[in-house]
Design a protein around this motif. Structure first.
Motif, mmCIF file in Angstrom:
data_model
loop_
_atom_site.group_PDB
_atom_site.id
_atom_site.type_symbol
_atom_site.label_atom_id
_atom_site.label_comp_id
_atom_site.label_asym_id
_atom_site.label_seq_id
_atom_site.Cartn_x
_atom_site.Cartn_y
_atom_site.Cartn_z
ATOM 1 N N PHE A 51 0.814 -1.212 0.000
ATOM 2 C CA PHE A 51 0.000 0.000 0.000
ATOM 3 C C PHE A 51 0.851 1.267 0.000
ATOM 4 N N LEU A 52 2.016 1.232 0.607
ATOM 5 C CA LEU A 52 2.931 2.380 0.537
ATOM 6 C C LEU A 52 3.368 2.608 -0.914
ATOM 7 N N ILE A 53 3.737 1.529 -1.578
ATOM 8 C CA ILE A 53 4.132 1.638 -2.988
ATOM 9 C C ILE A 53 2.948 2.115 -3.831
ATOM 10 N N LEU A 54 1.780 1.515 -3.610
ATOM 11 C CA LEU A 54 0.593 1.870 -4.386
ATOM 12 C C LEU A 54 0.199 3.331 -4.189
ATOM 13 N N ILE A 55 0.182 3.789 -2.952
ATOM 14 C CA ILE A 55 -0.239 5.172 -2.668
ATOM 15 C C ILE A 55 0.728 6.170 -3.302
ATOM 16 N N THR A 56 2.037 5.935 -3.144
ATOM 17 C CA THR A 56 2.999 6.865 -3.757
ATOM 18 C C THR A 56 2.907 6.796 -5.281
ATOM 19 N N HIS A 57 2.668 5.599 -5.806
ATOM 20 C CA HIS A 57 2.502 5.423 -7.252
ATOM 21 C C HIS A 57 1.304 6.234 -7.758
ATOM 22 N N ILE A 58 0.190 6.127 -7.074
ATOM 23 C CA ILE A 58 -1.028 6.839 -7.483
ATOM 24 C C ILE A 58 -0.833 8.349 -7.387
ATOM 25 N N LEU A 59 -0.321 8.821 -6.248
ATOM 26 C CA LEU A 59 -0.142 10.268 -6.065
ATOM 27 C C LEU A 59 0.816 10.849 -7.100
ATOM 28 N N LEU A 60 1.908 10.157 -7.357
ATOM 29 C CA LEU A 60 2.864 10.673 -8.343
ATOM 30 C C LEU A 60 2.348 10.533 -9.771
ATOM 31 N N SER A 61 1.506 9.532 -10.036
ATOM 32 C CA SER A 61 0.938 9.427 -11.389
ATOM 33 C C SER A 61 -0.014 10.584 -11.658
ATOM 34 N N ILE A 62 -0.657 11.100 -10.619
ATOM 35 C CA ILE A 62 -1.521 12.274 -10.774
ATOM 36 C C ILE A 62 -0.686 13.494 -11.154
ATOM 37 N N VAL A 63 0.424 13.673 -10.482
ATOM 38 C CA VAL A 63 1.320 14.794 -10.756
ATOM 39 C C VAL A 63 1.986 14.633 -12.123
ATOM 40 N N GLN A 64 2.239 13.386 -12.497
ATOM 41 C CA GLN A 64 2.968 13.081 -13.726
ATOM 42 C C GLN A 64 2.251 13.556 -14.988
ATOM 43 N N VAL A 65 0.947 13.472 -15.012
ATOM 44 C CA VAL A 65 0.200 13.797 -16.236
ATOM 45 C C VAL A 65 0.493 15.223 -16.721
ATOM 46 N N PRO A 66 0.259 16.260 -15.903
ATOM 47 C CA PRO A 66 0.560 17.606 -16.405
ATOM 48 C C PRO A 66 2.050 17.858 -16.605
ATOM 49 N N LEU A 67 2.891 17.200 -15.803
ATOM 50 C CA LEU A 67 4.332 17.387 -15.980
ATOM 51 C C LEU A 67 4.806 16.872 -17.334
ATOM 52 N N ILE A 68 4.355 15.679 -17.710
ATOM 53 C CA ILE A 68 4.766 15.124 -19.008
ATOM 54 C C ILE A 68 4.282 16.018 -20.138
ATOM 55 N N LEU A 69 3.014 16.403 -20.082
ATOM 56 C CA LEU A 69 2.461 17.240 -21.155
ATOM 57 C C LEU A 69 3.189 18.582 -21.258
ATOM 58 N N THR A 70 3.504 19.173 -20.114
ATOM 59 C CA THR A 70 4.210 20.457 -20.110
ATOM 60 C C THR A 70 5.632 20.299 -20.631
ATOM 61 N N THR A 71 6.312 19.258 -20.188
ATOM 62 C CA THR A 71 7.690 19.017 -20.633
ATOM 63 C C THR A 71 7.740 18.782 -22.138
ATOM 64 N N LEU A 72 6.801 17.994 -22.650
ATOM 65 C CA LEU A 72 6.736 17.760 -24.100
ATOM 66 C C LEU A 72 6.432 19.048 -24.862
ATOM 67 N N TYR A 73 5.498 19.833 -24.346
ATOM 68 C CA TYR A 73 5.151 21.096 -25.002
ATOM 69 C C TYR A 73 6.374 22.017 -25.086
ATOM 70 N N LEU A 74 7.086 22.155 -23.971
ATOM 71 C CA LEU A 74 8.247 23.048 -23.944
ATOM 72 C C LEU A 74 9.333 22.581 -24.919
ATOM 73 N N ALA A 75 9.491 21.278 -25.077
ATOM 74 C CA ALA A 75 10.440 20.767 -26.066
ATOM 75 C C ALA A 75 9.940 21.061 -27.478
ATOM 76 N N ALA A 76 8.646 20.883 -27.707
ATOM 77 C CA ALA A 76 8.074 21.094 -29.042
ATOM 78 C C ALA A 76 8.223 22.541 -29.504
ATOM 79 N N VAL A 77 8.107 23.483 -28.565
ATOM 80 C CA VAL A 77 8.248 24.896 -28.940
ATOM 81 C C VAL A 77 9.696 25.387 -28.789
ATOM 82 N N LYS A 78 10.590 24.434 -28.530
ATOM 83 C CA LYS A 78 12.026 24.690 -28.441
ATOM 84 C C LYS A 78 12.401 25.663 -27.326
ATOM 85 N N ASN A 79 11.635 25.628 -26.239
ATOM 86 C CA ASN A 79 11.984 26.404 -25.049
ATOM 87 C C ASN A 79 12.806 25.484 -24.149
ATOM 88 N N PHE A 80 14.057 25.265 -24.548
ATOM 89 C CA PHE A 80 14.885 24.250 -23.904
ATOM 90 C C PHE A 80 15.300 24.594 -22.469
#
Length: 175
Positions: free
Chosen positions: A114-143
């Motif tokens: 449950f410790l692994i599962l809870i941290t996995h779930i909480l970080l997967s929530i944070v991960q979604v906007p982070l991945i999209l933002t990181t990809l966007y910034l690379a796409a617009v060449k804001n390195f």
């Protein structure tokens, strides 16, 4: 700058929609009454494979950028994004038909799981906007900003991918 604000608003709304949908799917929706056949039972293994591939691609992409192989880095990171997207489709499909997976393990493995599962779930929530933002910034060449976000996105994405495999192994071993 106004268009960037619009993009970040869209990323925020899309992330909230994905997270809200997954929360509903896992915790409120019951499994489909349609018999989907034995293939649904294979999806957790596929999910673990996709998570392992994602983790491997993330580390590979990291190594490539450290060695200044930018083209290979881009390919590895796009492949990691693709395997993560495939994971999401497979995960949604599984939970649509199967519903929630209960953990039946007892003893010391239970709080560890449950410790692994809870941290996995909480970080997967944070991960979604982070991945999209990181990809966007690379796409617009804001390195410069891409690198700042990637320093946060990479370890979270890697952790979620590795713990996804670990969760599968623990469920298979103790359920």
């Amino acid at each position: 700058m106004n268009s960037e604000k619009t993009v970040f608003s869209i990323i925020g709304l899309l992330s909230a929609a994905v997270i809200g949908f997954l929360f509903w799917l896992i915790y409120f929706k019951t499994g489909a009454s349609v018999n989907a056949g034995g293939w649904v039972g294979n999806l957790p293994a596929l999910n673990a494979i996709l998570n392992a591939l994602t983790a491997t691609l993330l580390v590979t992409g990291y190594v490539f950028i450290k060695k200044n192989h930018k083209d290979l880095h881009i390919k590895a990171m796009l492949a990691a994004t693709f395997t993560s997207a495939c994971f999401l489709v497979s995960y949604v499909t599984y939970h649509h038909f199967q519903g929630d997976t209960k953990f039946m393990g007892v003893g010391i493995i239970r709080p560890i799981y449950f410790l692994i599962l809870i941290t996995h779930i909480l970080l997967s929530i944070v991960q979604v906007p982070l991945i999209l933002t990181t990809l966007y910034l690379a796409a617009v060449k804001n390195f410069p900003r891409h690198r700042k976000f990637a320093r946060v996105t990479f370890p979270i994405w890697l952790y979620v991918s590795v713990t996804g495999v670990l969760i599968f192994v623990i469920l298979k071993s103790f359920n």
